[in-house]
Design a protein around this motif. Structure first.
Motif, PDB file in Angstrom:
ATOM      1  N   ASP A  77       9.303  11.383   1.284  1.00 34.56           N
ATOM      2  CA  ASP A  77       8.535  12.655   1.574  1.00 34.56           C
ATOM      3  C   ASP A  77       7.909  13.379   0.329  1.00 34.56           C
ATOM      4  N   THR A  78       6.678  13.746   0.536  1.00 36.61           N
ATOM      5  CA  THR A  78       6.193  14.744  -0.512  1.00 36.61           C
ATOM      6  C   THR A  78       5.692  15.903   0.270  1.00 36.61           C
ATOM      7  N   VAL A  79       6.181  17.097  -0.391  1.00 34.15           N
ATOM      8  CA  VAL A  79       5.426  18.291   0.314  1.00 34.15           C
ATOM      9  C   VAL A  79       4.943  19.191  -0.721  1.00 34.15           C
ATOM     10  N   ARG A  80       3.700  19.410  -0.763  1.00 30.36           N
ATOM     11  CA  ARG A  80       2.971  20.119  -1.773  1.00 30.36           C
ATOM     12  C   ARG A  80       2.427  21.461  -1.169  1.00 30.36           C
ATOM     13  N   ALA A  81       2.388  22.502  -2.204  1.00 27.85           N
ATOM     14  CA  ALA A  81       2.108  23.823  -1.709  1.00 27.85           C
ATOM     15  C   ALA A  81       1.113  24.202  -2.622  1.00 27.85           C
ATOM     16  N   PRO A  82      -0.354  24.117  -2.185  1.00 26.83           N
ATOM     17  CA  PRO A  82      -1.301  24.438  -2.994  1.00 26.83           C
ATOM     18  C   PRO A  82      -1.327  25.956  -3.106  1.00 26.83           C
ATOM     19  N   ASP A  83      -1.792  26.357  -4.273  1.00 23.66           N
ATOM     20  CA  ASP A  83      -1.808  28.002  -4.200  1.00 23.66           C
ATOM     21  C   ASP A  83      -2.711  28.596  -3.233  1.00 23.66           C
ATOM     22  N   VAL A  84      -3.722  28.050  -2.777  1.00 24.89           N
ATOM     23  CA  VAL A  84      -4.560  28.434  -1.652  1.00 24.89           C
ATOM     24  C   VAL A  84      -5.000  27.149  -0.729  1.00 24.89           C
ATOM     25  N   SER A  85      -5.123  27.428   0.386  1.00 24.24           N
ATOM     26  CA  SER A  85      -5.379  26.143   1.226  1.00 24.24           C
ATOM     27  C   SER A  85      -6.051  26.395   2.476  1.00 24.24           C
ATOM     28  N   TYR A  86      -7.093  25.893   2.858  1.00 30.85           N
ATOM     29  CA  TYR A  86      -7.891  25.997   4.193  1.00 30.85           C
ATOM     30  C   TYR A  86      -7.648  24.635   5.221  1.00 30.85           C
ATOM     31  N   ASP A 107      -7.631  20.911   4.697  1.00 31.47           N
ATOM     32  CA  ASP A 107      -8.868  20.161   4.423  1.00 31.47           C
ATOM     33  C   ASP A 107      -9.404  20.562   3.091  1.00 31.47           C
ATOM     34  N   VAL A 108      -8.920  21.562   2.619  1.00 26.93           N
ATOM     35  CA  VAL A 108      -9.094  21.873   1.232  1.00 26.93           C
ATOM     36  C   VAL A 108      -8.074  22.555   0.457  1.00 26.93           C
ATOM     37  N   ALA A 109      -7.717  22.059  -0.817  1.00 21.45           N
ATOM     38  CA  ALA A 109      -6.489  22.648  -1.506  1.00 21.45           C
ATOM     39  C   ALA A 109      -6.950  22.937  -2.692  1.00 21.45           C
ATOM     40  N   VAL A 110      -6.545  24.149  -3.371  1.00 17.63           N
ATOM     41  CA  VAL A 110      -6.775  24.828  -4.493  1.00 17.63           C
ATOM     42  C   VAL A 110      -5.651  25.052  -5.346  1.00 17.63           C
TER      43      VAL A 110
END
Length: 183
Positions: A77-86, A107-110
């Motif tokens: 498993d990979t769980v990412r936590a982008p700084d901002v997401s939409y 849909d959008v990762a920042v």
């Protein structure tokens, strides 16, 4: 000599870990800890969230999150936590907002790129998000005041401080000047 094999951590096990002051992501079954962002990157996040929330309130709707977890890959498993997401309202309506991690990419990762991140680490995050289905990944570089937009076909475009950000496919109707992110 015996070898001890450890199983990769699952997203469910990762969710149950106690909270700490460090930021954590799960990358192919391994927990990765990083330092929290500094004040200037935090201000960039706040500016972008304010702009995106204003855009969603104009009728686009959807979810705008900060450091929310997304399960991008299984076994390991990979769980990412982008700084901002939409995440679009259509996807939210289909399953609701979960208590835990979202299954799949936003849909959008920042990502706001910190002084400690290597080019390989940044590229891996971008690749993980795009491979899992993100339509757009933005990497924001505070020191150079640039934004690089990455799309699934592998192309990337750099926007300087005087440029406008417009992504009609991923963020229809959203627009802002790069300089607004750093104000």
């Amino acid at each position: 000599m015996s070898t001890v094999l450890t199983q990769p951590m699952t997203a469910a096990d990762f969710w149950r870990l106690p909270e700490t002051e460090k930021r954590r992501e799960l990358v192919r079954g391994e927990v990765i800890e990083t330092m929290p962002p500094g004040m200037f990157p935090g201000a960039i996040v706040a500016n972008l969230v304010e702009l995106l929330r204003g855009w969603t309130k104009q009728g686009t709707d959807g979810y705008v999150g900060v450091e929310a977890g997304y399960i991008l890959e299984r076994n390991p498993d990979t769980v990412r936590a982008p700084d901002v997401s939409y995440v679009t309202s259509e996807r939210i309506q289909a399953v609701g907002i979960p208590e835990g991690f979202w299954e799949g990419a936003p849909d959008v990762a920042v990502e706001i790129i910190s002084r400690n991140e290597t080019a390989d680490e940044v590229r891996e995050k971008v690749r993980d998000d795009l491979s899992a289905g993100a339509a757009l990944v933005l990497t924001i570089y505070p020191r150079t005041r640039e934004v690089i937009a990455h799309i699934p076909d592998g192309l990337a475009r750099t926007f300087g401080p005087d440029a406008s950000l417009e992504f009609p496919t991923a963020l229809p109707g959203f627009t802002c000047r790069v300089a607004e992110l750093f104000a």
